[in-house]
Design a protein around this motif. Sequence first.
Motif, short mmCIF file in Angstrom:
data_model
loop_
_atom_site.label_atom_id
_atom_site.label_comp_id
_atom_site.label_asym_id
_atom_site.label_seq_id
_atom_site.Cartn_x
_atom_site.Cartn_y
_atom_site.Cartn_z
N VAL A 39 0.75 5.22 1.56
CA VAL A 39 0.10 6.17 2.47
C VAL A 39 0.51 7.58 2.06
O VAL A 39 1.70 7.88 1.91
CB VAL A 39 0.49 5.89 3.94
CG1 VAL A 39 -0.16 6.90 4.87
CG2 VAL A 39 0.13 4.47 4.34
N PRO B 249 -8.80 -1.42 -3.60
CA PRO B 249 -9.32 -0.49 -2.59
C PRO B 249 -10.68 -0.93 -2.03
O PRO B 249 -11.45 -1.60 -2.69
CB PRO B 249 -9.47 0.82 -3.37
CG PRO B 249 -9.66 0.39 -4.78
CD PRO B 249 -8.86 -0.87 -4.94
N GLU C 129 -4.33 9.42 3.85
CA GLU C 129 -5.14 8.48 3.08
C GLU C 129 -4.29 7.33 2.58
O GLU C 129 -3.09 7.46 2.35
CB GLU C 129 -5.81 9.18 1.90
CG GLU C 129 -6.77 10.27 2.30
CD GLU C 129 -7.98 9.78 3.07
OE1 GLU C 129 -8.34 8.58 2.97
OE2 GLU C 129 -8.59 10.60 3.77
N ILE C 130 -4.95 6.19 2.37
CA ILE C 130 -4.28 4.97 1.92
C ILE C 130 -4.71 4.66 0.50
O ILE C 130 -5.90 4.72 0.16
CB ILE C 130 -4.64 3.79 2.85
CG1 ILE C 130 -4.16 4.08 4.27
CG2 ILE C 130 -4.03 2.49 2.32
CD1 ILE C 130 -4.62 3.07 5.29
N PHE C 131 -3.73 4.32 -0.32
CA PHE C 131 -3.97 3.87 -1.69
C PHE C 131 -3.61 2.39 -1.76
O PHE C 131 -2.56 1.98 -1.27
CB PHE C 131 -3.10 4.66 -2.68
CG PHE C 131 -3.58 6.07 -2.90
CD1 PHE C 131 -4.29 6.41 -4.03
CD2 PHE C 131 -3.31 7.06 -1.96
CE1 PHE C 131 -4.73 7.71 -4.23
CE2 PHE C 131 -3.75 8.36 -2.16
CZ PHE C 131 -4.46 8.69 -3.30
N GLU C 132 -4.51 1.58 -2.37
CA GLU C 132 -4.31 0.13 -2.45
C GLU C 132 -4.60 -0.36 -3.87
O GLU C 132 -5.36 0.28 -4.61
CB GLU C 132 -5.28 -0.61 -1.51
CG GLU C 132 -5.14 -0.27 -0.06
CD GLU C 132 -6.18 -0.99 0.78
OE1 GLU C 132 -5.78 -1.55 1.81
OE2 GLU C 132 -7.38 -0.96 0.42
N ASP D 145 0.83 -1.20 0.00
CA ASP D 145 0.00 0.00 0.00
C ASP D 145 0.87 1.25 0.00
O ASP D 145 2.05 1.21 0.31
CB ASP D 145 -0.90 0.03 1.23
CG ASP D 145 -1.79 -1.20 1.35
OD1 ASP D 145 -2.05 -1.84 0.31
OD2 ASP D 145 -2.22 -1.50 2.47
N GLN E 281 -13.33 3.93 1.62
CA GLN E 281 -12.34 3.95 2.69
C GLN E 281 -10.92 4.18 2.18
O GLN E 281 -10.13 4.83 2.86
CB GLN E 281 -12.40 2.65 3.48
CG GLN E 281 -13.71 2.47 4.20
CD GLN E 281 -13.75 1.18 4.99
OE1 GLN E 281 -12.72 0.57 5.27
NE2 GLN E 281 -14.94 0.76 5.35
N THR E 282 -10.57 3.59 1.03
CA THR E 282 -9.23 3.76 0.47
C THR E 282 -9.34 4.13 -1.00
O THR E 282 -10.41 4.03 -1.60
CB THR E 282 -8.40 2.46 0.63
OG1 THR E 282 -9.07 1.40 -0.07
CG2 THR E 282 -8.20 2.09 2.09
N TYR E 283 -8.24 4.57 -1.56
CA TYR E 283 -8.18 4.97 -2.96
C TYR E 283 -7.40 3.94 -3.76
O TYR E 283 -6.54 3.24 -3.21
CB TYR E 283 -7.50 6.35 -3.08
CG TYR E 283 -8.30 7.45 -2.45
CD1 TYR E 283 -9.28 8.12 -3.18
CD2 TYR E 283 -8.10 7.83 -1.14
CE1 TYR E 283 -10.03 9.13 -2.62
CE2 TYR E 283 -8.85 8.84 -0.56
CZ TYR E 283 -9.81 9.49 -1.31
OH TYR E 283 -10.56 10.49 -0.75
#
Length: 180
Positions: A60, A96, A90-93, A58, A100-102
């Motif tokens: 951040v 996603p 924010e977290i990028f995955e 991930d 909640q995440t991008y």
Amino acid sequence: MTARRTLLVDAGEALRHPGTRRPLRRDVVLDDLGLSSARVPEDGLIILDLEVEAVGADVVVTGSVRAPWEGACRRCLEPVTGTLELAVREIFEHRPTEGQTYPIEDEDQLDLEPLVREAVLLSLPLSPLCSESCAGPDPERFPAAVEAEGPDEGEEDAAPAEPPRDPRWAALDQLRPDPS
């Protein structure tokens, strides 16, 4: 350069070296960013001062977003301006979780535009106020219209006048029982 390209960030290097931090500073102008009464001016420069860090698979993104805003005072309707100072983390995955995440897009690209839009829109004032002591519109420029006057002096016991009936309700008057 368009804002879309400016806000695309290559995270490939960070993902190959987890734990490393990379500073990221961007100045962008985004169009159509506002609510009904408050918005970022069309030429308003949004300043991003961020840090990108890979944590496992991930990424951040932490830092601050600074944006000017303008609107109309909810009481007097005079122009009001201000500056938003926002902290983001924010977290990028790659996969996603919606809301909640991008996403980390193809070729390890991060698109920061949704993050910036969401952060700014959620922080704009819903009903701006020029000052806590704002008394509302200037009575000289915007006189208040009074539809029905109260009782004159000496007529304190007088019953208040019944307001005129709305003709759209006339059919319902026929349904009333006869008062006799």
